[in-house]
Structures are given as C-alpha cells and as structure tokens.
Motif scaffolding. Structure first.
Motif, PDB file in Angstrom:
ATOM      1  N   SER A   1       0.834  -1.209   0.000  1.00  0.00           N
ATOM      2  CA  SER A   1       0.000   0.000   0.000  1.00  0.00           C
ATOM      3  C   SER A   1       0.869   1.259   0.000  1.00  0.00           C
ATOM      4  CB  SER A   1      -0.920  -0.005   1.218  1.00  0.00           C
ATOM      5  OG  SER A   1      -1.724  -1.164   1.222  1.00  0.00           O
ATOM      6  N   VAL A   2       1.937   1.226   0.799  1.00  0.00           N
ATOM      7  CA  VAL A   2       2.855   2.376   0.824  1.00  0.00           C
ATOM      8  C   VAL A   2       3.485   2.565  -0.548  1.00  0.00           C
ATOM      9  CG1 VAL A   2       4.957   3.323   1.841  1.00  0.00           C
ATOM     10  CG2 VAL A   2       3.320   2.077   3.280  1.00  0.00           C
ATOM     11  N   ALA A   3       3.882   1.465  -1.175  1.00  0.00           N
ATOM     12  CA  ALA A   3       4.483   1.540  -2.505  1.00  0.00           C
ATOM     13  C   ALA A   3       3.495   2.093  -3.520  1.00  0.00           C
ATOM     14  CB  ALA A   3       4.960   0.147  -2.936  1.00  0.00           C
ATOM     15  N   ALA A   4       2.212   1.718  -3.403  1.00  0.00           N
ATOM     16  CA  ALA A   4       1.192   2.232  -4.326  1.00  0.00           C
ATOM     17  C   ALA A   4       1.014   3.733  -4.153  1.00  0.00           C
ATOM     18  CB  ALA A   4      -0.131   1.499  -4.082  1.00  0.00           C
ATOM     19  N   LEU A   5       0.986   4.205  -2.903  1.00  0.00           N
ATOM     20  CA  LEU A   5       0.854   5.643  -2.647  1.00  0.00           C
ATOM     21  C   LEU A   5       2.075   6.398  -3.173  1.00  0.00           C
ATOM     22  CD1 LEU A   5      -0.625   5.518   0.975  1.00  0.00           C
ATOM     23  CD2 LEU A   5      -1.826   6.176  -1.130  1.00  0.00           C
ATOM     24  N   ASP A   6       3.270   5.809  -3.003  1.00  0.00           N
ATOM     25  CA  ASP A   6       4.496   6.431  -3.540  1.00  0.00           C
ATOM     26  C   ASP A   6       4.433   6.527  -5.067  1.00  0.00           C
ATOM     27  OD1 ASP A   6       5.484   6.764  -1.038  1.00  0.00           O
ATOM     28  OD2 ASP A   6       7.009   5.184  -1.158  1.00  0.00           O
ATOM     29  N   ALA A   7       3.907   5.462  -5.678  1.00  0.00           N
ATOM     30  CA  ALA A   7       3.814   5.443  -7.141  1.00  0.00           C
ATOM     31  C   ALA A   7       2.854   6.518  -7.640  1.00  0.00           C
ATOM     32  CB  ALA A   7       3.353   4.069  -7.613  1.00  0.00           C
ATOM     33  N   ILE A   8       1.745   6.690  -6.932  1.00  0.00           N
ATOM     34  CA  ILE A   8       0.777   7.729  -7.307  1.00  0.00           C
ATOM     35  C   ILE A   8       1.415   9.108  -7.200  1.00  0.00           C
ATOM     36  CG2 ILE A   8      -1.384   8.836  -6.619  1.00  0.00           C
ATOM     37  CD1 ILE A   8      -2.300   6.021  -5.671  1.00  0.00           C
ATOM     38  N   THR A   9       2.108   9.339  -6.076  1.00  0.00           N
ATOM     39  CA  THR A   9       2.780  10.633  -5.873  1.00  0.00           C
ATOM     40  C   THR A   9       3.815  10.889  -6.955  1.00  0.00           C
ATOM     41  OG1 THR A   9       2.483  10.413  -3.476  1.00  0.00           O
ATOM     42  CG2 THR A   9       4.129  11.984  -4.234  1.00  0.00           C
TER      43      THR A   9
ATOM     44  N   GLU B   1       4.034  13.998  -9.608  1.00  0.00           N
ATOM     45  CA  GLU B   1       5.196  14.901  -9.565  1.00  0.00           C
ATOM     46  C   GLU B   1       5.853  15.018 -10.926  1.00  0.00           C
ATOM     47  OE1 GLU B   1       7.572  13.280  -6.453  1.00  0.00           O
ATOM     48  OE2 GLU B   1       6.515  14.366  -4.850  1.00  0.00           O
ATOM     49  N   ARG B   2       5.824  13.949 -11.696  1.00  0.00           N
ATOM     50  CA  ARG B   2       6.392  14.005 -13.047  1.00  0.00           C
ATOM     51  C   ARG B   2       5.619  14.968 -13.939  1.00  0.00           C
ATOM     52  NH1 ARG B   2       7.297   7.485 -13.995  1.00  0.00           N
ATOM     53  NH2 ARG B   2       9.196   7.290 -12.721  1.00  0.00           N
ATOM     54  N   ARG B   3       4.369  15.223 -13.571  1.00  0.00           N
ATOM     55  CA  ARG B   3       3.536  16.158 -14.331  1.00  0.00           C
ATOM     56  C   ARG B   3       3.518  17.548 -13.690  1.00  0.00           C
ATOM     57  NH1 ARG B   3       0.079  13.772 -17.974  1.00  0.00           N
ATOM     58  NH2 ARG B   3       0.165  11.487 -18.021  1.00  0.00           N
ATOM     59  N   GLY B   4       4.332  17.729 -12.652  1.00  0.00           N
ATOM     60  CA  GLY B   4       4.401  19.002 -11.975  1.00  0.00           C
ATOM     61  C   GLY B   4       3.250  19.260 -11.030  1.00  0.00           C
ATOM     62  N   THR B   5       2.592  18.215 -10.604  1.00  0.00           N
ATOM     63  CA  THR B   5       1.438  18.335  -9.710  1.00  0.00           C
ATOM     64  C   THR B   5       1.864  18.095  -8.267  1.00  0.00           C
ATOM     65  OG1 THR B   5      -0.043  17.540 -11.457  1.00  0.00           O
ATOM     66  CG2 THR B   5      -0.861  17.428  -9.196  1.00  0.00           C
ATOM     67  N   THR B   6       1.364  18.958  -7.375  1.00  0.00           N
ATOM     68  CA  THR B   6       1.651  18.806  -5.947  1.00  0.00           C
ATOM     69  C   THR B   6       0.622  17.878  -5.309  1.00  0.00           C
ATOM     70  OG1 THR B   6       2.573  21.040  -5.851  1.00  0.00           O
ATOM     71  CG2 THR B   6       1.932  20.018  -3.759  1.00  0.00           C
ATOM     72  N   VAL B   7       1.107  16.864  -4.564  1.00  0.00           N
ATOM     73  CA  VAL B   7       0.215  15.880  -3.932  1.00  0.00           C
ATOM     74  C   VAL B   7       0.345  15.993  -2.417  1.00  0.00           C
ATOM     75  CG1 VAL B   7      -0.360  13.452  -3.669  1.00  0.00           C
ATOM     76  CG2 VAL B   7       0.421  14.318  -5.886  1.00  0.00           C
ATOM     77  N   GLU B   8      -0.796  16.026  -1.739  1.00  0.00           N
ATOM     78  CA  GLU B   8      -0.817  16.034  -0.284  1.00  0.00           C
ATOM     79  C   GLU B   8      -1.706  14.883   0.208  1.00  0.00           C
ATOM     80  OE1 GLU B   8      -1.941  18.927   3.534  1.00  0.00           O
ATOM     81  OE2 GLU B   8      -2.483  19.521   1.472  1.00  0.00           O
TER      82      GLU B   8
END
Length: 488
Positions: free
Chosen positions: A446-454, A458-465
C-alpha cells in the motif's frame, strides 16, 4: 471436578462415561496399530498412557486423547522403513516439538480458523467415523445386522426414558449378553487382534544420537506434532462449544507434547485428541470433568490386561452401533439444510465443502483444515479487495483549483494493486489531495502504491498532499515511504 467428587450422581456419570469410552477405544487402538505397522499392544498402551497423562496436564477437561488414525498415517513410514526403535524416537521428538510449539503460542493461531472450516471439520469427521464402520458391516454373518439395529434402537430410545446409565454401556452389555447366551457367531473384539497380557514397561529406543538420525525422523516428528496439535485444538474448541465453557489451549498444546513423550517412553505410538471418543464422553455420556478422561485410560488398561478374555467376546456390532450414533450426533445437520444453504453466502458453503472433500480424499483432517483455511483466506482477500472505493471531487480553494480523492476501505496488497489506476493524472489540476481518513494502510504494498501515485503526479508538476491518516497508518507510511524503490 470437585463438584463431581462431592455428588454421587455426577461421579457415577463420570465413571460410567469413562468405562464406555474405554470399550470404544479398544478396537480403534488395535486398528490404528495395524495402520502404523506395529503390534496391537502398542496402540492399546498408547491410548491408556495418553488418556491418563492428559487428564493431569491437558487444558480441556473431559476431552479424550489416545492413539489416532491421523497420527498413525503420518508416522507409519518410519516403522516400515527404519524399524521400531526409530518409530519410538519419532514419537518422543514429536512430543518435544509440541512442547516447544505450545510455549511459542501456536494455540493462538486457532483464531484464524473460520467457522465454516470448523463446520467442515466436524462434518468430515462424522463421515469418516461412519465410513470406518463399513468393514464391520460388509461380508459379515447376517446376524450382525439385527444386532446393530437392536443396538441403535437402545441408543435412540433409552435416553428418552433415563440418562442415569449411559446408553452406550447398556447397548454393549445387552448385545454382548445376547451373543453369548445364544452362541451367535459374529465378529468380536478378540478377532481384531491379540490383547496384551502384561503392563507396559519402560522403553528407551536404541538409535544413534547423531545429526543424521535427527534429520531422518524430524520431518515425520514435525508432521505428527502439527497434525496432533491441530486435531487436539479443534476438538477442544468443539467441546468448548458443546459445554459452553472455556479451556486453556496453550496448556493443551504442551500437555499433548508431555503425553506423547510419556507414551513413547513406555513403547506407545503416541496420539492426540480423539474426536469420536470425545463425543461419546461429552455429548452421549454427558461427562464434564477430568475424572472421565483419567478413568477411560485406567479402565482401558484393566479391560485389556485383567479382563482381556471378557472384553474379547464383546461383539463388534455393539461398538459399530455406538459409533454410528456418534457420527450422526457429531454431524452438523443444520449446515446442509436447504434453508441454511440459501441464506449462507456461497463463499462460506464453498469453504465448508472444500474442507469436507479434502478430508475425505486424503483421510487426513489436518489437510482438510489447512486447505479450508487457505480457500477461506483467498475468498476473504478477494471480497475485501473489492470494497475499496475512490471518489474524485473537483473544487477551488482560495482561488486554486484542486482535485480531492477520498479513499474508502482497507489498503493492503490485494486492494492496493489497482489503486494507481483510479486517479485521473492527465486531467487533474496542479494540486491534488488524497484523503485517507476512511482507510487504513496495512502493508508495504500500500505504501508503494501511494508512492507510485505521488511520483506519477510529480512528473507532471502536480503537488500531492496525503491527509487524514490515522496514527498507525501515518507511522507506518512515514517509516517506509520513499524507501521502497521501484517508483512508477
């Protein structure tokens, strides 16, 4: 137990229950000895020692432990391939393993066995007990059948009149008297094998104390330990449910180990809890204390050594009738009623059927239980994985557009695998909030999935919180996030 000692009626019930169980143990102990490839006295002495020992060290009062078919099947190859000394050494090592497993808290694993597996275990056992009577009903003198029918009539009707004397004991006595008085030629207990004429003696196996010996017998010993513990703990739970009482499963675990070691030291084949005889003791005879367990072993020794000639004339038809009633009583008929099957989830029924089929196919209760638990776990994981939902909401906060994702459900390896596909990476604005207040992070997947989403955002310049994590999820995510590698 003190209440039974103070009450003549309760004490009488315990004494008679122990006698009935002792009678029922004799033919099975002989049969299991044959399965294991050893002399009949090995199984008989083992049953005596197991019952007496477990009465003191076990954790489940009124449960019967003795030589069993499942254990016999596991260690039979040792007797055939390596001889009797290695056979006894295996029993001793299995007892030691059980003590260690008991100390490590293996009994706590019982909580992971679902009810559907328990029902399958009980139903499969009932079927095995019933099927085990077929050799005594096929190719036998025709008089066996009316004797069995008469025994069944006594077992069904007598409890409706009185329960002062256990119906199985009355059945054995009446059928035996009829056979002896009328000189009816039918199979008897004596036909099953020679009964011992002396007391068990201390036996120390003569095997080399080397690593090679250990590696030879350890796999069989571990198999015996696991099978014995599984059957014993399941039987203990079954008795708990019948009597509405709680028992000490950890004590029962190491107690089984102690009983197996004592059994091996006197040349016994070891064993575990015997569900059929336990049902006779608890459900049919109404026993509730350790007195019945102790006396079952004591009576067994007296019957086979001192009264062997009398026991030998007991017709097998009487014991077959008792075991048929035991199997019928043990089977959970409610579980197979059409009304129950219609209400029960298909997955629960599938687990029960899987357990029953596996046991009947292998004649090993442990295999059925393990397979049932595996199937139940897979079905549970699939069901839980489907309840994870992701809701997307677009809003503008302080003039800044943002996408808010609310994740609902448990996040673990099965449910988090598809999590990354439920986000609109190309369509979302430059700010994304992932709300996990309705979820829980359980594992590294699950942690890896959340990291992958972030990483994708980020590659698209989007800030994730990521917000709303409960303390446990926040701590777990904080320790692993960014350190798992393999970001997508």
């Amino acid at each position: 137990m003190l209440a039974a000692l103070k009450s003549p009626r309760l004490l009488t019930r315990e004494v008679l229950a122990g006698l009935v169980v002792a009678l029922a143990l004799i033919p099975e102990a002989i049969s299991f000895s044959i399965i294991a490839g050893v002399d009949p006295k090995v199984g008989l002495f083992s049953s005596f020692i197991m019952a007496v020992t477990i009465a003191f060290v076990g954790g489940r009062p009124a449960m019967i432990s003795a030589a069993t078919g499942a254990v016999a099947l596991v260690i039979a190859p040792v007797s055939r391939q390596y001889g009797f000394d290695f056979f006894i050494a295996t029993v001793l090592l299995a007892g030691a393993f059980q003590i260690v497993l008991g100390a490590l808290g293996v009994a706590k694993l019982m909580r992971f066995i679902p009810r559907s597996v328990m029902v399958g275990f009980v139903n499969a056992l009932a079927i095995l007990v019933f099927v085990a009577q077929f050799p005594q009903l096929i190719g036998v003198p025709w008089m066996v059948y009316p004797l069995v029918a008469g025994g069944l009539a006594i077992l069904v009707l007598l409890p409706r009149i009185t329960r002062v004397v256990p119906a199985p004991l009355v059945t054995v006595v009446i059928v035996t008297v009829i056979v002896v008085v009328f000189a009816i030629n039918v199979p008897t207990v004596g036909d099953q094998g020679e009964l011992p004429r002396s007391l068990p003696e201390l036996f120390i196996p003569h095997v080399p104390l080397t690593w090679e010996t250990f590696t030879t017998i350890a796999p069989f010993a571990l198999g015996m330990a696991l099978v014995g513990l599984m059957e014993s703990l399941l039987t203990a739970k079954l008795v708990d449910d019948i009597t509405d009482t709680h028992s000490n499963k950890t004590r029962e675990s190491w107690g089984q180990g102690v009983a197996n070691i004592v059994s091996g030291l006197f040349g016994g084949m070891g064993g575990c809890a015997v569900v059929g005889q336990t049902m006779i003791n608890v459900r049919v005879s109404g026993a509730r204390t350790r007195i019945s367990t102790f006396l079952a072993g004591a009576f067994l020794l007296i019957l086979v050594v001192a009264l062997g000639d009398v026991v030998a004339v007991i017709p097998m038809a009487a014991l077959v009738a008792v075991m048929i009633v035991v199997s019928a009583s043990a089977f959970d008929w409610h579980s197979v009623r059409p009304s129950t099957l219609r209400r029960m989830p298909l997955s629960e029924t599938l687990v029960m059927v899987t357990t029953v089929v596996a046991v009947l196919a292998t004649h090993n209760l442990a295999v059925g239980v393990v397979l049932g638990v595996v199937v139940a776990s897979v079905l549970f994981v699939r069901r839980v994985a489907r309840v994870v939902a992701v809701e997307r909401e677009l809003a503008e906060i302080d003039g800044v557009p943002q996408a808010r994702y609310t994740v609902t459900g448990e996040l673990f390896f099965a449910s988090s695998n598809d999590l990354t596909t439920q986000f609109a990476y190309a369509e979302d604005p430059e700010r994304v909030v992932i709300d996990l207040s309705r979820s829980h992070v359980w594992d590294a997947s699950s942690v890896a999935a959340l990291d992958a989403i972030t990483t994708k955002y980020e590659r698209r310049g989007t800030t994730v919180e990521i917000v709303g994590m409960n303390p446990a999820s926040h701590d777990f995510h904080g320790r692993l996030s960014g350190g798992l590698g393999g970001g997508l």
